[in-house]
Design an enzyme around this catalytic site. Structure first.
Site, mmCIF file in Angstrom:
data_model
loop_
_atom_site.group_PDB
_atom_site.id
_atom_site.type_symbol
_atom_site.label_atom_id
_atom_site.label_comp_id
_atom_site.label_asym_id
_atom_site.label_seq_id
_atom_site.Cartn_x
_atom_site.Cartn_y
_atom_site.Cartn_z
ATOM 1 N N SER A 38 0.841 -1.201 0.000
ATOM 2 C CA SER A 38 0.000 0.000 0.000
ATOM 3 C C SER A 38 0.873 1.246 0.000
ATOM 4 C CB SER A 38 -0.930 0.006 1.217
ATOM 5 O OG SER A 38 -0.182 -0.090 2.409
ATOM 6 N N HIS A 171 -40.128 23.030 -9.825
ATOM 7 C CA HIS A 171 -40.217 22.186 -11.045
ATOM 8 C C HIS A 171 -39.510 22.846 -12.233
ATOM 9 C CE1 HIS A 171 -43.567 20.173 -8.838
ATOM 10 N NE2 HIS A 171 -43.867 21.410 -8.518
ATOM 11 N N SER A 292 -15.064 25.543 -27.862
ATOM 12 C CA SER A 292 -15.244 24.297 -28.602
ATOM 13 C C SER A 292 -14.206 24.246 -29.700
ATOM 14 C CB SER A 292 -16.652 24.253 -29.202
ATOM 15 O OG SER A 292 -16.676 23.367 -30.306
ATOM 16 N N LYS A 298 -18.877 28.961 -29.240
ATOM 17 C CA LYS A 298 -19.149 28.364 -27.935
ATOM 18 C C LYS A 298 -18.278 28.919 -26.812
ATOM 19 C CE LYS A 298 -21.522 25.345 -27.038
ATOM 20 N NZ LYS A 298 -21.768 23.934 -27.342
ATOM 21 N N GLU A 305 -19.493 22.050 -14.930
ATOM 22 C CA GLU A 305 -19.866 20.685 -15.320
ATOM 23 C C GLU A 305 -18.988 19.644 -14.626
ATOM 24 O OE1 GLU A 305 -20.996 20.388 -19.793
ATOM 25 O OE2 GLU A 305 -19.645 22.092 -19.565
ATOM 26 N N LYS A 340 -7.912 3.686 2.011
ATOM 27 C CA LYS A 340 -7.200 4.952 1.819
ATOM 28 C C LYS A 340 -7.376 5.559 0.434
ATOM 29 C CE LYS A 340 -4.254 3.328 5.261
ATOM 30 N NZ LYS A 340 -4.921 2.012 5.073
HETATM 31 N N1 ARG Z 1 -1.153 -1.287 5.259
HETATM 32 C C1 ARG Z 1 -2.078 -1.778 6.240
HETATM 33 C C2 ARG Z 1 -3.425 -1.065 6.120
HETATM 34 O O1 ARG Z 1 -3.454 -0.040 5.560
HETATM 35 C C3 ARG Z 1 -1.539 -1.555 7.593
HETATM 36 C C4 ARG Z 1 -1.956 -2.529 8.626
HETATM 37 C C5 ARG Z 1 -1.435 -3.864 8.290
HETATM 38 N N2 ARG Z 1 -1.638 -4.789 9.342
HETATM 39 C C6 ARG Z 1 -1.420 -6.104 9.133
HETATM 40 N N3 ARG Z 1 -1.585 -6.864 10.122
HETATM 41 N N4 ARG Z 1 -1.097 -6.552 7.965
HETATM 42 O O2 ARG Z 1 -4.430 -1.545 6.563
#
Ligand code: ARG
Length: 490
Positions: A38, A171, A292, A298, A305, A340
C-alpha cells in the site's frame, strides 16, 4: 510454464527486508509484493505516521519501557526520516509493504537495532488506525476552511447584487420572484450544515486508537491518556477489537463529503443553466470557461460541469468503503487497507472542487436585467393576486380559483397580469380594489415576504450582516490566536 513462488524449503535469505520474515521459509512472490503493497497510496501519511510514532516513543520512555537515551535516538531518527520525505529523498524498497514498515525499516537503517524498540506495545493495526484519524482531523479542518471561503465568495457576490430580482423556480417553472442574493444565500446555509456535519464527525474522529495493539490490547504498562494528550485527542478508545476494526470516522467523513459534493453539484448545475443563452442570467469569466474545437461561438461552463461530474467520484468513494467494510468479521482484516485510496481521492476531489468554485463565483458576471425580465414574465405575480384577495377576506382556496381564471385569460390573450385594469379584475371578483396595482410588481412581491426566512430585502440584508459579523469575529479570533502563539514562542 511461469512458476509463481518458490519450491518449499528454499531461500530463507530471500525473505530479508520483511518484518515478519522469521515465520516464513520462503520469500514472497514479487507478484504478491506488488499486489499487497500500500506504500504508493499510504506514503501520503508519512507525517502523521511519524508524529504518532514520536508520541508513542515518548510514552514508552516515560513509562520506562525504553530508556531516555533510546527515546532520543529514535526520535532523532524519525525526524531525520521526516526530512527525507520532505526533501523527496526517501528511497522506498520493493519490500516496503506500507508506510509503517518503510519508516521502521529506514529507522533501523539509520539508528541501528534500537529502532526496533519503537514497535514495542504497538501493532500496525492500531498504528494505521491512529494515522488515519490524525490525517482525517487535518483533512476536516482544511475542508471546513475551504467551505468558509466558498461561503464568503457567495455572500460577497450576494452583497454586490443585493437588489437583483430573479424568478424563483419550482419544477424549474418560474414560480415567484426572489432576490438573487436570497438564492445565493441558500447555498451559504447548505454549506454551513456541511461544515457542521464535518465538525461533528471530527468530535468522533478525535479519539485515540493507539494502545489497542493488534486486537486484544497490550501487556506493557502503557499510558494511553498521555499519548492522547501529546497528540491532542479528546478521549481514548475503550474497546481494542472495535478500535482496530472500525473505519466509521472515514465513512462519516465520506458521507458528509458526499452531501457536500451534492450541494456543490447543485450550485454547479445552476451555474450551467444560468450561463445558457436561454437563461442568460450570468456571464462566465473567460478564465473559467472553455471553447469548442469545432463551434467557434461556444463558451462552455466546463468548470461547473466537472464539479457536477466529480460528485460521482465522491459518492463512489463512500460506496466503495461501505462495501469493503460490510462483511468483515472482527477485528482487523487486510481488506481495510482499501480504505485509503477512496478516502484520499474524495478529499482531493472535494478540495479542488471547492477551490475552483471559490475562485469562479466572485467573477461571475451578473445580468440583473435578464433576471428581472424573466421575473416579470411567466405570471410569477399570480400568487400576489391570490394573497391580495385573501387579505380582503376571500378564502384562499376561492382566491386561488379566481386568479387561475385570470391567468387563463391572460395566457389566452397573451397579456401580462399588470395589463388588467380594476374594472376588468372586478369582473372576476368584487373584492379587488384600486390598491391592487401596488401588489403587482416583483419588488413589492419580494418585500412582502418578510416573515423569517423569506426573501424580503430586510431579511436578506440581516442574514448577510450577521454572516459578516461572524466572519469579522472569526478573523479577530484568528488574529488573537496568532498573536498569542507568537507571544508563547518568545
Ligand atoms: N497497510 C495496512 C493497512 O493499511 C496496515 C496494517 C497492516 N496490518 C497487518 N496486520 N497486515 O491496513
Amino acid at each position: 510454464m511461469r512458476r509463481v513462488g518458490r519450491p518449499p524449503g528454499k531461500k530463507r535469505a530471500a525473505t530479508r527486508g520483511k518484518a515478519w520474515a522469521g515465520r516464513m521459509e520462503e520469500a514472497t512472490d514479487p507478484l504478491v509484493d506488488a499486489f499487497t503493497t500500500s506504500f504508493p497510496v499510504d506514503r501520503r501519511l508519512y507525517a502523521h505516521d511519524i508524529e504518532g510514532s514520536i508520541a508513542h516513543c515518548r510514552m514508552l520512555a516515560k513509562q520506562k519501557i525504553i530508556t531516555g537515551a533510546e527515546r532520543d535516538r529514535i526520535v532523532a531518527g524519525l525526524e531525520a526520516i521526516r526530512r527525507e520525505f520532505e526533501r523527496g529523498s526517501f528511497a522506498a524498497l520493493p519490500s516496503d509493504e506500507d508506510i509503517h514498515m518503510a519508516i521502521e525499516r529506514r529507522l533501523i537503517e539509520r539508528v541501528g537495532s534500537v529502532g526496533g524498540k519503537l514497535h514495542t506495545a504497538r501493532s500496525r493495526n492500531d498504528q494505521v488506525a491512529l494515522d488515519l484519524r490524525l490525517y482525517l482531523r487535518d483533512a476536516i479542518d482544511a475542508m471546513c476552511a475551504s467551505i468558509t471561503a466558498l461561503q464568503d465568495a457567495l455572500a460577497s457576490l450576494a452583497r454586490r447584487h443585493e437588489d437583483a430580482i430573479m424568478p424563483g423556480y419550482t419544477h424549474l417553472q418560474a414560480a415567484q420572484p426572489v432576490l438573487f442574493a436570497h438564492h445565493l444565500l441558500a447555498y451559504v446555509e447548505m454549506l454551513e450544515r456541511d461544515a457542521d456535519r464535518l465538525r461533528d464527525c471530527r468530535t468522533r474522529t478525535n479519539v485515540l486508537p493507539l494502545g489497542a495493539g493488534a486486537l486484544a490490547g497490550t501487556t506493557f504498562p502503557i499510558d494511553r491518556a498521555y499519548v492522547a494528550e501529546l497528540l491532542g485527542f479528546d478521549a481514548v478508545s475503550q474497546n481494542s477489537l472495535d478500535t482496530v476494526s472500525d473505519r466509521d470516522a472515514a465513512l462519516e467523513f465520506l458521507a458528509a463529503g458526499s452531501i457536500l459534493a451534492m450541494h456543490l453539484s447543485r450550485l454547479a448545475e445552476e451555474i450551467v443553466l444560468w450561463a445558457s443563452q436561454h437563461f442568460g442570467f450570468i456571464e462566465l469569466p473567460d478564465a473559467f470557461a472553455t471553447g469548442s474545437s469545432m463551434m467557434p461561438q461556444k463558451k462552455n461552463p466546463d468548470v461547473a460541469e466537472l464539479v457536477r461530474g466529480k460528485t460521482g467520484r465522491v459518492y463512489g468513494s463512500l460506496v466503495a468503503l461501505l462495501t469493503t467494510m460490510k462483511g468483515l468479521p472482527l477485528a482487523y482484516n487486510r481488506d481495510m487497507q482499501e480504505d485509503k485510496a477512496p478516502l484520499f481521492d474524495a478529499v482531493d476531489t472535494l478540495a479542488t472542487s471547492l477551490a475552483v468554485m471559490t475562485a469562479m463565483v466572485p467573477r461571475l458576471g451578473v445580468r440583473a436585467d435578464r433576471m428581472r425580465a424573466a421575473a416579470d414574465a411567466g405570471y410569477t405575480l399570480a400568487t400576489e393576486l391570490a394573497d391580495y384577495l385573501a387579505t380582503r377576506g376571500v378564502p384562499f382556496r376561492d382566491a386561488h380559483a379566481v386568479v387561475g381564471a385570470i391567468v387563463r385569460r391572460a395566457i389566452a390573450e397573451g397579456r401580462p397580469l399588470a395589463s388588467f385594469d380594476l374594472g376588468e379584475l372586478r369582473r372576476f371578483s368584487p373584492a379587488f380594489d384600486a390598491d391592487v396595482a401596488e401588489w403587482l410588481t416583483p419588488e413589492a412581491a419580494v418585500a412582502r415576504r418578510s416573515a423569517t426566512g423569506g426573501t424580503a430585502p430586510a431579511n436578506v440584508r440581516r442574514r448577510l450582516k450577521s454572516r459578516e459579523s461572524a466572519v469579522g469575529s472569526r478573523t479577530a479570533k484568528a488574529r488573537a490566536a496568532k498573536a498569542a502563539a507568537k507571544r508563547k514562542r518568545k
